[in-house]
Design a protein around this motif. Structure first.
Motif, PDB file in Angstrom:
ATOM      1  N   ASP A 139      58.143 -16.091  53.258  1.00 62.09           N
ATOM      2  CA  ASP A 139      58.772 -17.323  53.739  1.00 62.09           C
ATOM      3  C   ASP A 139      59.023 -17.266  55.253  1.00 62.09           C
ATOM      4  O   ASP A 139      58.833 -16.224  55.891  1.00 62.09           O
ATOM      5  CB  ASP A 139      60.068 -17.622  52.963  1.00 62.09           C
ATOM      6  CG  ASP A 139      61.178 -16.633  53.288  1.00 62.09           C
ATOM      7  OD1 ASP A 139      60.924 -15.659  54.014  1.00 62.09           O
ATOM      8  OD2 ASP A 139      62.315 -16.839  52.820  1.00 62.09           O
ATOM      9  N   SER A 149      61.291 -11.355  57.736  1.00 58.35           N
ATOM     10  CA  SER A 149      60.059 -10.574  57.649  1.00 58.35           C
ATOM     11  C   SER A 149      58.917 -11.134  58.509  1.00 58.35           C
ATOM     12  O   SER A 149      57.932 -10.432  58.725  1.00 58.35           O
ATOM     13  CB  SER A 149      59.625 -10.420  56.195  1.00 58.35           C
ATOM     14  OG  SER A 149      59.448 -11.679  55.621  1.00 58.35           O
ATOM     15  N   ASP A 187      61.823 -17.611  57.925  1.00 55.09           N
ATOM     16  CA  ASP A 187      63.265 -17.676  58.158  1.00 55.09           C
ATOM     17  C   ASP A 187      63.494 -18.069  59.604  1.00 55.09           C
ATOM     18  O   ASP A 187      63.043 -17.375  60.521  1.00 55.09           O
ATOM     19  CB  ASP A 187      63.895 -16.302  57.893  1.00 55.09           C
ATOM     20  CG  ASP A 187      63.641 -15.841  56.469  1.00 55.09           C
ATOM     21  OD1 ASP A 187      64.152 -16.500  55.553  1.00 55.09           O
ATOM     22  OD2 ASP A 187      62.903 -14.850  56.274  1.00 55.09           O
TER      23      ASP A 187
HETATM   24 MG    MG Z   1      62.139 -14.030  54.530  1.00 51.74          MG
END
Ligand code: MG
Ligand code: CTP
Length: 552
Positions: free
Chosen positions: A224, A213, A226
């Motif tokens: 978060d 995202s 990634d």
């Molecule tokens: Mg994520």
């Protein structure tokens, strides 16, 4: 650029990527047509990566003079941009115009001595600025303005939503408040670039790539980070250097599988981040998961990072989501609305477990927009048909081909309002035959469910996999009940539209109320089920085999 575009432009992608965004109340009136060609996902990524390599992170004394700070730093070269933010102290992100300036700064920086402790002399682009004589420093009349990295509080959000004029306006407000800002996006790419420097100590020339995202246009402030270690270039380097009858190969160690290779590499990089990585704390190796990963916190940026290896398919699915998110402004407005709704009602959670994930919710919204009449989004198969030879992409035997140039995709003729779409999304999934059907964004049609998992959403590229395999029957049931209740709330006269006489939350604000028409008995029942799922999740996480941490 028209104000509607400026309001919605997302920092996760460059502003020019949003030429098809329109104001919810209809763009025909604004006549806003921006013909700037849209950037491809790789162009955005490459641009951001290069920018991050010219950037440094500096922890600053609290009362700093911005002018003096910039003057001091510009002795290393001209500064392109900078901003400050707060996270247990004051930090500055400084982007130089040229990469050489970073070398000059590194050369002019000392390794500290810390009393009786020993320091690990690791040189990175994360610095601490010290004042020579703290007491003699003149406090600036106007202190630096730190940029905000957090989403609004629920109280502020509720106020903003209640003062909006329509549900469409509420969705736009939500998007504007939650989407990644320009500064937050820069900080994400910078953090990724700092991790790359650590990994490059072992694998010179490696790339650490950002996916999920942070880059797929659906990132919310606070989501978060990634990242994955990409060794493709390292593998390819030198392949053209064969001459005459010879070629040269490196002596290497081999292991029985790619998975074991990934585990070994991640294990060592995890150790390195733990022992030498400035600001990297809480390192947790989850190497037995289907897709091995190292989870840690990057303290200075405040990001929770998930580092995987060799995750090109997930990058490709981020690119696909980027295309869908950029094609039509209604997509992001709905996804943000649904994601926030799910978070408020604890349908999603920060802890891996039996709950639905944001990635699955996004796939559900995309699928719903594919089956409208006329469709708002094309199926992945349709995007594959539009692909040219330059788009061809096979990863680990999976066909990941689809058109990547947004300029070649025709906008949808569907003119449904985002308000109607939100209501119908809840209605559609409140009545979906989850017991027999599967959701496939590849085909853009309901499919027969191939197995007995409660919720089946086909992985778009590895089509035999279910991205929501982890979801339990009780969590799905909760989703269905809340979807039905939400559709009902949006149909009621007194809660669907603002009423000047009553101060009650309406529209989206009513949907985001934690209580949402739930009876005490029902809340207790769901509370018990959630507790059961939480215990299950703790059990499976401690066995380090959670399927939810899987990227595949
Ligand atoms: Mg994520
Ligand atoms: N992914 C996947 N299959 C899954 C889970 C994740 O392919 N079963 C990929 C998707 O590309 C996803 C990315 O891994 O976007 C990161 O996963 P995750 O962090 O769970 O989702 P995000 O989309 O980043 O959403 P969030 O904001 O909740 O982090």
């Amino acid at each position: 650029r028209c104000p509607a575009l400026r309001r919605l432009s997302c920092a996760g992608t460059l502003a020019a990527d949003f030429r098809r965004e329109e104001q919810p109340s209809g763009s025909a009136e604004t006549g806003c047509k921006d013909k700037t060609p849209m950037k491809t996902f790789s162009e955005v990524q490459d641009g951001r990566r290069e920018q991050a390599q010219r950037t440094v992170l500096i922890q600053c004394p609290n009362k700093i003079s911005e002018k003096k700070f910039l003057k001091y730093l510009s002795q290393h070269g001209p500064i392109h941009s900078h901003f400050f933010y707060e996270s247990f102290g004051l930090y500055a992100v400084v982007e130089f115009c040229q990469k050489d300036s970073i070398d000059s700064l590194l050369n002019g920086t000392q390794i500290p001595t810390v009393g009786t402790e020993a320091v690990i002399p690791f040189r990175s682009r994360f610095f601490s600025l010290k004042l020579k004589s703290p007491s003699g420093h003149i406090t600036e009349k106007s202190p630096v303005q730190p940029s905000n990295q957090l989403p609004p509080s629920s109280k502020k959000l509720s106020e903003l939503l209640c003062s909006a004029e329509s549900v469409a306006d509420q969705l736009t407000t939500l998007l504007k408040e939650f989407q990644l800002t320009e500064e937050n996006t820069r900080l994400r790419y910078l953090t990724c670039s700092l991790i790359e420097d650590v990994a490059a100590a072992y694998f010179p020339g490696c790339t650490v790539r950002l996916f999920g995202s942070s880059v797929n246009t659906f990132g919310k402030l606070g989501c978060d980070l990634d990242i994955f270690l990409d060794l493709e270039e390292t593998r390819k380097l030198g392949t053209h250097k064969s001459m005459g009858n010879f070629w040269m190969e490196f002596q290497v160690k081999s292991v029985p599988s790619e998975r074991i290779a990934a585990q070994k590499i991640l294990s060592v990089i995890g150790e390195c981040l733990d022992h030498f990585g400035p600001g990297c704390v809480g390192i947790h190796k989850i190497l037995n998961a289907r897709c091995p990963l190292v989870r840690f916190s990057h303290q200075a940026s405040g990001f929770q990072c998930d580092l995987t290896a060799n995750n090109r398919i997930a990058l490709k699915s981020s690119e696909l989501l980027y295309i869908y998110g950029t094609m039509d402004w209604r997509v992001r407005a709905l996804v943000f609305g649904v994601r926030c709704w799910a978070r408020v009602h604890s349908l999603t959670s920060g802890i891996p477990g039996a709950w639905i994930t944001n990635f699955s919710l996004t796939a559900m919204v995309i699928f719903f927009l594919q089956i409208r009449s006329p469709p708002i989004l094309p199926s992945l198969d349709a995007l594959k048909t539009l692909a040219g030879t330059e788009d061809k992409c096979i990863i680990e035997g999976n066909n990941c081909t689809f058109i990547r140039d947004l300029n070649k995709i025709k906008p949808s003729e569907n003119t449904e309002t985002v308000e109607l779409l939100l209501k119908e999304f809840f209605e559609y999934f409140g009545n979906f035959a989850f017991n027999k059907n599967s959701i496939s964004i590849r085909q853009g049609r309901e499919q027969n469910k191939p197995d007995s998992s409660p919720l089946h959403i086909q992985n778009p590229f590895e089509t035999s996999l279910n991205i929501s395999k982890n979801v339990s029957q009780s969590q799905l049931q909760r989703f269905v009940e809340l979807a039905r209740e939400s559709a009902w709330v949006l149909q009621q006269k007194d809660t669907a539209v603002p009423s000047p006489s009553s101060k009650l939350p309406w529209g989206l604000a009513a949907l985001l109320l934690p209580s949402l028409t739930q009876s005490k008995k029902k809340q207790k029942k769901f509370g018990n089920e959630r507790l059961k799922d939480l215990l299950e999740s703790i059990k499976s996480n401690s066995a380090e085999s959670s399927t939810n941490t899987s990227r595949k």
